[in-house]
Design a protein around this motif. Sequence first.
Motif, short mmCIF file in Angstrom:
data_model
loop_
_atom_site.label_atom_id
_atom_site.label_comp_id
_atom_site.label_asym_id
_atom_site.label_seq_id
_atom_site.Cartn_x
_atom_site.Cartn_y
_atom_site.Cartn_z
N HIS A 1 36.03 39.27 39.83
CA HIS A 1 35.91 37.86 40.20
C HIS A 1 34.44 37.51 40.44
O HIS A 1 33.73 38.25 41.12
CB HIS A 1 36.71 37.55 41.47
N VAL A 2 34.01 36.39 39.89
CA VAL A 2 32.67 35.85 40.12
C VAL A 2 32.81 34.35 40.34
O VAL A 2 33.78 33.73 39.90
CB VAL A 2 31.70 36.12 38.94
N GLU A 3 31.85 33.76 41.03
CA GLU A 3 31.90 32.32 41.27
C GLU A 3 31.46 31.52 40.05
O GLU A 3 31.92 30.41 39.83
CB GLU A 3 31.01 31.96 42.47
N ASP A 4 30.55 32.08 39.25
CA ASP A 4 29.95 31.36 38.12
C ASP A 4 30.02 32.25 36.88
O ASP A 4 29.16 33.08 36.67
CB ASP A 4 28.51 31.00 38.47
N VAL A 5 31.06 32.06 36.06
CA VAL A 5 31.26 32.91 34.89
C VAL A 5 30.11 32.74 33.90
O VAL A 5 29.53 33.73 33.43
CB VAL A 5 32.62 32.61 34.22
#
Length: 143
Positions: A79-83
Amino acid sequence: MAHPHTLRGIATISLFAADHESAKKWYSELLGIAPYFELPGYAEFRIGDYEHELGLIDSSYAPKGATLGGPGGAIVYWHVEDVAGTLAKLLSMGATELEGVTERGHDFVTASVVDPFGNILGVMFNPHYLDILAARTKAQAEK
């Protein structure tokens, strides 16, 4: 309590690299931290909200019959905030795009690369991950 047969969570993700030292440096730069545990040919990082383990292993220790040297098998998505931003960073560090930013519906977004050592690395914005994290944080605060 979970049934003893069910998968209960990621214990360790193992990535193999013929050039273990270069892989260790590359992942240290990507993650912004040094490994917390090391043995010759093995380095382990604890990352993310749940401190999942990411192990880098010299490919000479790969299981017999493992396919090395190119992408294959399962893709683990972190999971990342900004793909898009994370994909750009990975590409700037020498990774090769496997799949660009892909809208999956219901606010799920993925991308994947092949790291310079031949491992597939997936990144994802996953609303479910955030829901679970928020619920656990709320439960801990109420204790």
